[in-house]
Design a protein around this motif. Structure first.
Motif, mmCIF file in Angstrom:
data_model
loop_
_atom_site.group_PDB
_atom_site.id
_atom_site.type_symbol
_atom_site.label_atom_id
_atom_site.label_comp_id
_atom_site.label_asym_id
_atom_site.label_seq_id
_atom_site.Cartn_x
_atom_site.Cartn_y
_atom_site.Cartn_z
ATOM 1 N N CYS A 195 0.827 -1.210 0.000
ATOM 2 C CA CYS A 195 0.000 0.000 0.000
ATOM 3 C C CYS A 195 0.862 1.261 0.000
ATOM 4 N N LYS A 196 1.941 1.246 0.775
ATOM 5 C CA LYS A 196 2.828 2.401 0.811
ATOM 6 C C LYS A 196 3.588 2.542 -0.511
ATOM 7 N N GLU A 197 4.039 1.421 -1.065
ATOM 8 C CA GLU A 197 4.778 1.456 -2.330
ATOM 9 C C GLU A 197 3.905 1.956 -3.484
ATOM 10 N N LYS A 198 2.655 1.535 -3.518
ATOM 11 C CA LYS A 198 1.757 1.862 -4.630
ATOM 12 C C LYS A 198 0.901 3.101 -4.365
ATOM 13 N N ASN A 199 1.033 3.680 -3.174
ATOM 14 C CA ASN A 199 0.242 4.838 -2.759
ATOM 15 C C ASN A 199 -1.256 4.555 -2.844
ATOM 16 N N VAL A 200 -1.657 3.460 -2.195
ATOM 17 C CA VAL A 200 -3.073 3.127 -2.096
ATOM 18 C C VAL A 200 -3.492 3.130 -0.630
ATOM 19 N N ILE A 201 -4.736 3.479 -0.395
ATOM 20 C CA ILE A 201 -5.281 3.530 0.962
ATOM 21 C C ILE A 201 -5.787 2.152 1.352
ATOM 22 N N PRO A 202 -5.319 1.584 2.465
ATOM 23 C CA PRO A 202 -5.952 0.375 2.994
ATOM 24 C C PRO A 202 -7.250 0.779 3.688
ATOM 25 N N MET A 203 -8.349 0.698 2.963
ATOM 26 C CA MET A 203 -9.579 1.384 3.351
ATOM 27 C C MET A 203 -10.326 0.745 4.512
ATOM 28 N N ASP A 236 -3.412 11.521 -7.388
ATOM 29 C CA ASP A 236 -3.005 12.924 -7.392
ATOM 30 C C ASP A 236 -2.258 13.197 -6.090
ATOM 31 N N ASP A 237 -2.264 14.432 -5.632
ATOM 32 C CA ASP A 237 -1.544 14.781 -4.405
ATOM 33 C C ASP A 237 -2.455 14.769 -3.185
ATOM 34 N N TYR A 238 -3.539 14.011 -3.244
ATOM 35 C CA TYR A 238 -4.511 13.980 -2.149
ATOM 36 C C TYR A 238 -3.868 13.553 -0.832
ATOM 37 N N ALA A 239 -3.019 12.541 -0.899
ATOM 38 C CA ALA A 239 -2.319 12.071 0.306
ATOM 39 C C ALA A 239 -1.117 11.241 -0.120
ATOM 40 N N ASP A 240 -0.131 11.178 0.756
ATOM 41 C CA ASP A 240 1.063 10.371 0.511
ATOM 42 C C ASP A 240 1.091 9.267 1.571
ATOM 43 N N MET A 241 0.753 8.058 1.145
ATOM 44 C CA MET A 241 0.648 6.946 2.092
ATOM 45 C C MET A 241 1.980 6.611 2.756
ATOM 46 N N LYS A 242 3.077 6.944 2.106
ATOM 47 C CA LYS A 242 4.383 6.669 2.708
ATOM 48 C C LYS A 242 4.576 7.442 4.014
ATOM 49 N N MET A 302 -10.070 8.659 4.472
ATOM 50 C CA MET A 302 -11.121 7.945 3.747
ATOM 51 C C MET A 302 -12.354 8.801 3.520
ATOM 52 N N GLU A 303 -12.672 9.656 4.464
ATOM 53 C CA GLU A 303 -13.888 10.459 4.356
ATOM 54 C C GLU A 303 -13.870 11.382 3.136
ATOM 55 N N GLY A 304 -12.690 11.824 2.736
ATOM 56 C CA GLY A 304 -12.608 12.711 1.582
ATOM 57 C C GLY A 304 -12.212 12.016 0.299
ATOM 58 N N PHE A 305 -11.966 10.711 0.349
ATOM 59 C CA PHE A 305 -11.474 9.989 -0.822
ATOM 60 C C PHE A 305 -12.604 9.667 -1.788
ATOM 61 N N ARG A 306 -12.383 9.931 -3.074
ATOM 62 C CA ARG A 306 -13.383 9.638 -4.085
ATOM 63 C C ARG A 306 -12.754 9.000 -5.321
ATOM 64 N N GLY A 307 -11.713 8.239 -5.123
ATOM 65 C CA GLY A 307 -11.039 7.582 -6.245
ATOM 66 C C GLY A 307 -11.569 6.185 -6.488
ATOM 67 N N GLY A 308 -10.771 5.391 -7.193
ATOM 68 C CA GLY A 308 -11.165 4.032 -7.517
ATOM 69 C C GLY A 308 -11.008 3.102 -6.332
ATOM 70 N N VAL A 309 -12.030 2.298 -6.064
ATOM 71 C CA VAL A 309 -12.042 1.375 -4.937
ATOM 72 C C VAL A 309 -11.980 -0.059 -5.448
ATOM 73 N N ALA A 310 -11.219 -0.904 -4.740
ATOM 74 C CA ALA A 310 -11.092 -2.318 -5.096
ATOM 75 C C ALA A 310 -11.364 -3.170 -3.865
ATOM 76 N N ASP A 311 -12.111 -4.256 -4.044
ATOM 77 C CA ASP A 311 -12.504 -5.120 -2.932
ATOM 78 C C ASP A 311 -12.443 -6.570 -3.397
ATOM 79 N N SER A 312 -11.669 -7.390 -2.699
ATOM 80 C CA SER A 312 -11.590 -8.806 -3.059
ATOM 81 C C SER A 312 -11.066 -9.626 -1.891
ATOM 82 N N CYS A 313 -11.640 -10.815 -1.727
ATOM 83 C CA CYS A 313 -11.172 -11.790 -0.738
ATOM 84 C C CYS A 313 -10.758 -13.047 -1.486
ATOM 85 N N TRP A 314 -9.690 -13.688 -0.997
ATOM 86 C CA TRP A 314 -9.264 -14.946 -1.624
ATOM 87 C C TRP A 314 -8.888 -15.942 -0.537
ATOM 88 N N ALA A 315 -9.071 -17.206 -0.842
ATOM 89 C CA ALA A 315 -8.779 -18.282 0.106
ATOM 90 C C ALA A 315 -7.483 -18.981 -0.290
#
Length: 285
Positions: free
Chosen positions: A48-56, A106-112, A126-139
């Motif tokens: 998440c830090k490397e890819k700058n994604v929010i662990p939501m 964009d420059d919304y936040a820097d997860m690092k 999270m309250e201000g985030f409006r980007g692309g969301v991804a959700d998946s579970c795997w076994a």
């Protein structure tokens, strides 16, 4: 309110979903007998830090406490929303790893620079985030799994795809649940009723709710542009579950039987469902 997603919104989600799918692929090599379950949480936080994604999932409101981790890690009889923790995985275990990610473009936040242990900060992000969301579970089977585990995994994965295949334009939500319930119960398995799939984007949980049981021809009609998840939780015994009374989060099977879950996020199109969280050629992993 149910929203139909634009091509731009779907493309945003696809980029997030590609990162999430890559994490699940990486977990195939990480998960093995002898590792500490906490290594899964650490691996996801690192990416998440490397890819700058929010662990939501961090900071999601709970009845008793906000959820504090990037992943849900459910072992054997744990059904959903269990905490990752320091516990050694052993040969034959069945672990399910669920996560929700939001890609910052964009420059919304820097997860690092964000402390993932600061749930208040994560909630504010999270309250201000409006980007692309991804959700998946795997076994994942840990090491050499017994037949009871592999059979359950096979049935649950088949339930996933039968549910997705029923998500056609003009069908109804009940068609998804009926396809899953008929197959699983026909083989003697229990279909969890207390938890369900849902709409996705721009927040992680949106209408409509997608039960994994039901009657064909009933419920809301499915339309092109809906982005939803199908995430059946299938048990070797009863469908009934019990909730962790200390945290208000984790669920286990009531009878102590095994539980498995697979989840994909997908968009309903005029040509059929398009899986956004695919890890490669479907049904080969």
């Amino acid at each position: 309110m149910i929203t139909l997603k634009s091509a731009r919104e779907i493309e945003q989600m696809q980029r997030s979903c590609d990162i999430l799918a890559g994490i699940h692929i990486g977990l195939r090599d990480l998960i093995k007998p002898g590792i500490d379950m906490w290594e899964i949480e650490e691996y996801v936080r690192k990416v998440c830090k490397e890819k700058n994604v929010i662990p939501m999932q961090i900071g999601v409101d709970g009845a008793m406490m906000d959820y504090p981790y990037a992943t849900c890690c459910c072992l054997n009889d744990e059904v959903a929303h269990s905490f990752p923790r320091h516990q050694t995985l052993k040969d034959g275990d069945l672990i399910k790893v669920d996560m929700v990610l939001g890609l910052i473009e964009d420059d919304y936040a820097d997860m690092k620079k964000v402390d993932f242990n600061d749930t208040k900060k994560m909630k504010a992000i999270m309250e201000g985030f409006r980007g692309g969301v991804a959700d998946s579970c795997w076994a994942y089977a840990v090491g050499e799994a017994p037949k009871e585990v592999t059979d359950l995994m096979d049935v649950t994965r088949e339930c996933l795809y039968r549910g997705i295949e029923a998500a056609q334009v003009g069908n109804r939500i009940g068609d998804i649940g009926a396809a899953i319930q008929e197959y699983a119960e026909g083989l003697g398995y229990g279909v969890v009723r207390d938890l369900c799939g849902h709409g996705v984007g721009p927040t992680m949980h949106e209408e409509p709710l997608i039960p994994h049981f039901g009657k064909a021809g009933r419920g809301l009609r499915l339309r092109e542009g809906m982005v939803i998840t199908v995430e059946p939780m299938i048990n070797t015994g009863t469908w009934q579950v019990v909730e962790d009374e200390e945290t208000g989060w984790g669920f286990k099977t009531r009878d102590g039987g095994l539980s498995c879950q697979y989840e994909h996020q997908f968009v309903i199109t005029k040509d059929g469902p398009r899986i956004l969280t695919s890890q490669g050629e479907e049904r080969t992993y």
